[in-house]
Write a protein that holds these residues in place. Structure first.
Motif, PDB file in Angstrom:
ATOM      1  N   THR A  81      17.483  45.772  44.703  1.00 40.92           N
ATOM      2  CA  THR A  81      18.708  45.410  45.410  1.00 40.92           C
ATOM      3  C   THR A  81      19.332  44.161  44.797  1.00 40.92           C
ATOM      4  O   THR A  81      20.543  44.107  44.555  1.00 40.92           O
ATOM      5  N   ALA A  82      18.520  43.138  44.526  1.00 42.26           N
ATOM      6  CA  ALA A  82      19.041  41.902  43.941  1.00 42.26           C
ATOM      7  C   ALA A  82      19.603  42.156  42.548  1.00 42.26           C
ATOM      8  O   ALA A  82      20.660  41.623  42.187  1.00 42.26           O
ATOM      9  N   ILE A  83      18.890  42.954  41.767  1.00 41.12           N
ATOM     10  CA  ILE A  83      19.353  43.272  40.417  1.00 41.12           C
ATOM     11  C   ILE A  83      20.705  43.966  40.459  1.00 41.12           C
ATOM     12  O   ILE A  83      21.647  43.602  39.739  1.00 41.12           O
ATOM     13  N   ARG A  84      20.820  44.951  41.328  1.00 39.46           N
ATOM     14  CA  ARG A  84      22.081  45.688  41.421  1.00 39.46           C
ATOM     15  C   ARG A  84      23.207  44.809  41.960  1.00 39.46           C
ATOM     16  O   ARG A  84      24.340  44.872  41.468  1.00 39.46           O
ATOM     17  N   MET A  85      22.904  43.984  42.954  1.00 36.97           N
ATOM     18  CA  MET A  85      23.931  43.100  43.527  1.00 36.97           C
ATOM     19  C   MET A  85      24.451  42.124  42.491  1.00 36.97           C
ATOM     20  O   MET A  85      25.661  41.835  42.443  1.00 36.97           O
ATOM     21  N   PHE A  86      23.565  41.600  41.652  1.00 35.91           N
ATOM     22  CA  PHE A  86      24.004  40.659  40.615  1.00 35.91           C
ATOM     23  C   PHE A  86      25.057  41.303  39.724  1.00 35.91           C
ATOM     24  O   PHE A  86      26.152  40.758  39.524  1.00 35.91           O
ATOM     25  N   PHE A  87      24.749  42.458  39.181  1.00 30.57           N
ATOM     26  CA  PHE A  87      25.690  43.110  38.268  1.00 30.57           C
ATOM     27  C   PHE A  87      26.966  43.547  38.989  1.00 30.57           C
ATOM     28  O   PHE A  87      28.070  43.435  38.433  1.00 30.57           O
ATOM     29  N   GLN A  88      26.843  44.043  40.200  1.00 29.38           N
ATOM     30  CA  GLN A  88      28.030  44.463  40.944  1.00 29.38           C
ATOM     31  C   GLN A  88      28.998  43.300  41.131  1.00 29.38           C
ATOM     32  O   GLN A  88      30.214  43.449  40.935  1.00 29.38           O
ATOM     33  N   GLN A  89      28.471  42.132  41.496  1.00 23.61           N
ATOM     34  CA  GLN A  89      29.348  41.002  41.756  1.00 23.61           C
ATOM     35  C   GLN A  89      29.932  40.422  40.469  1.00 23.61           C
ATOM     36  O   GLN A  89      31.076  39.948  40.460  1.00 23.61           O
ATOM     37  N   VAL A  90      29.176  40.474  39.382  1.00 22.45           N
ATOM     38  CA  VAL A  90      29.747  40.076  38.096  1.00 22.45           C
ATOM     39  C   VAL A  90      30.908  41.001  37.740  1.00 22.45           C
ATOM     40  O   VAL A  90      31.996  40.543  37.357  1.00 22.45           O
ATOM     41  N   MET A  91      30.692  42.302  37.876  1.00 21.18           N
ATOM     42  CA  MET A  91      31.738  43.263  37.495  1.00 21.18           C
ATOM     43  C   MET A  91      32.940  43.184  38.422  1.00 21.18           C
ATOM     44  O   MET A  91      34.075  43.390  37.999  1.00 21.18           O
ATOM     45  N   ASP A  92      32.712  42.874  39.687  1.00 24.25           N
ATOM     46  CA  ASP A  92      33.831  42.683  40.614  1.00 24.25           C
ATOM     47  C   ASP A  92      34.732  41.539  40.164  1.00 24.25           C
ATOM     48  O   ASP A  92      35.955  41.607  40.281  1.00 24.25           O
ATOM     49  N   ALA A  93      34.119  40.469  39.655  1.00 25.84           N
ATOM     50  CA  ALA A  93      34.865  39.257  39.317  1.00 25.84           C
ATOM     51  C   ALA A  93      35.337  39.207  37.872  1.00 25.84           C
ATOM     52  O   ALA A  93      36.209  38.401  37.537  1.00 25.84           O
ATOM     53  N   SER A  94      34.774  40.048  37.010  1.00 27.15           N
ATOM     54  CA  SER A  94      35.055  39.946  35.584  1.00 27.15           C
ATOM     55  C   SER A  94      36.448  40.431  35.210  1.00 27.15           C
ATOM     56  O   SER A  94      36.852  41.524  35.597  1.00 27.15           O
ATOM     57  N   PRO A  95      37.186  39.643  34.411  1.00 22.83           N
ATOM     58  CA  PRO A  95      38.469  40.118  33.888  1.00 22.83           C
ATOM     59  C   PRO A  95      38.292  41.084  32.721  1.00 22.83           C
ATOM     60  O   PRO A  95      39.269  41.678  32.255  1.00 22.83           O
ATOM     61  N   LEU A  96      37.044  41.229  32.239  1.00 20.54           N
ATOM     62  CA  LEU A  96      36.743  42.092  31.099  1.00 20.54           C
ATOM     63  C   LEU A  96      35.859  43.250  31.535  1.00 20.54           C
ATOM     64  O   LEU A  96      35.032  43.103  32.440  1.00 20.54           O
ATOM     65  N   PRO A  97      35.986  44.413  30.874  1.00 16.91           N
ATOM     66  CA  PRO A  97      35.021  45.492  31.105  1.00 16.91           C
ATOM     67  C   PRO A  97      33.625  45.001  30.720  1.00 16.91           C
ATOM     68  O   PRO A  97      33.455  44.285  29.736  1.00 16.91           O
ATOM     69  N   VAL A  98      32.622  45.401  31.483  1.00 15.30           N
ATOM     70  CA  VAL A  98      31.265  44.875  31.316  1.00 15.30           C
ATOM     71  C   VAL A  98      30.318  45.935  30.773  1.00 15.30           C
ATOM     72  O   VAL A  98      30.294  47.077  31.268  1.00 15.30           O
ATOM     73  N   MET A  99      29.539  45.544  29.772  1.00 15.66           N
ATOM     74  CA  MET A  99      28.422  46.353  29.297  1.00 15.66           C
ATOM     75  C   MET A  99      27.134  45.736  29.829  1.00 15.66           C
ATOM     76  O   MET A  99      26.902  44.530  29.663  1.00 15.66           O
TER      77      MET A  99
END
Length: 336
Positions: free
Chosen positions: A128-146
């Protein structure tokens, strides 16, 4: 302004080193620019500030300056439409978001994000923590995320295919780099992200101006590129490619042609894969220090440059062994 969103292309990419001036105190921006241009001219896509780029050894302002140098080098060499993938992993969620925003301002077009590993003992199996970290980065990122799955650089945190497939549904997630050497994991991810159901779902939820719903699965090594391409991977990001860029490009091109029915190309690709698997193991086994030494020795003085502590010095016998074991591969590179 954030850069125009664009598609990251299939194919091989070079994670370029960050050369430091003697003593490791300052970035050698001239050598960095030269290395970016060299790899782009060989047909490789450019990744800045990955593991090979010693991102964790750079201050925030240094990271931004290095990305700007890479962007400027591409533009000046006529690759102004070339995408630029920048590693933006930080020590926390907010640090990663800040670094990703910096990367966009400096001219990167895509972000490569690894999970912070300092608290791996507390969260290694906390999906859950792993997924939440990436989800919130991608929510805030102005760039597409790999997504960047590299247990060796994340204190053992290893995302499984379920984690990655779950995150692949995010509209701002465009791919994964697998430096876990798990072709089975890659097959499972490819099977999911290339299914009609996924493509229909992802295509209907894309952010405005994102080019495509494609999700790219890339290997983090070049030593199994041919078999990976055969099962749906789109390319690789491989540190050995930064040493032998024309060889890696040749392997990719002959592999694609061979898998599309050209038997002569397939036979060449098989032979090349053997060569690349050998050289990849040598380069990766020597670490960042070995990669930089080989660049200095075979390509141009100071192109690899110094590294920063806590990476230690190379032994003289290691240097000599690298020259002896890679000289034939370098002669092949020069022949292309």
């Amino acid at each position: 302004m954030p850069p125009q969103r664009q598609l990251w292309p299939d194919g091989p990419a070079a994670p370029v080193t960050t050369p430091f001036l003697p003593g490791g105190h300052d970035i050698d921006h001239d050598s960095l620019a030269a290395n970016v241009k060299r790899n782009a001219a060989a047909g490789l896509h450019i990744v800045i500030l990955g593991t090979t780029g010693e991102a964790s050894h750079l201050l925030r302002d240094e990271r931004k300056a290095a990305i700007a140098t890479a962007r400027r080098a591409l533009d000046q060499a006529g690759y102004d439409n070339a995408p630029l993938l920048a590693g933006t992993g930080g020590s926390s969620l907010q640090a990663t978001i800040d670094l990703t925003r910096d990367a966009a301002q400096a001219g990167a077009t895509h972000a490569l994000v690894i999970i912070p590993g300092y608290f791996s003992y507390a969260m290694k199996e906390d999906r859950t923590a792993i997924r939440m970290f990436f989800q919130q980065v991608m929510d805030a990122s102005p760039l597409p995320v790999m997504l960047y799955n590299f247990p060796g650089a994340a204190a053992g945190i290893d995302m499984n295919s379920d984690d990655i497939s779950f995150l692949a549904d995010h509209p701002n997630c465009f791919g994964v780099k697998l430096t876990c050497a798990s072709i089975g994991k890659g097959i499972r991810i490819c099977s999911y992200t290339q299914s009609p159901e996924y493509l229909a779902k992802k295509g209907s939820s894309l952010r405005e101006s994102t080019v495509s719903g494609r999700f790219l699965t890339l290997t983090g090594l070049s030593d199994y590129l041919l078999p990976a391409l055969a099962v749906g991977h789109a390319g690789c990001i491989a540190s050995s490619g930064g040493v032998f860029p024309k060889t890696l490009r040749r392997l990719y091109d002959t592999s694609v042609a061979g898998l599309n029915g050209d038997i002569q190309a397939l036979n060449e690709a098989k032979e090349l894969q053997n060569r690349v698997a050998r050289s990849d193991a040598i380069v990766c086994g020597s670490g960042i220090q070995g990669t930089k030494f080989v660049l200095d020795r075979f390509v141009a003085p100071r192109l690899g440059g110094d590294w920063r502590l806590p990476l230690g010095p190379l032994k003289e016998e290691t240097k000599q062994a690298l020259i002896e074991r890679l000289i034939d591969d370098w002669k092949y590179e020069e022949s292309l």
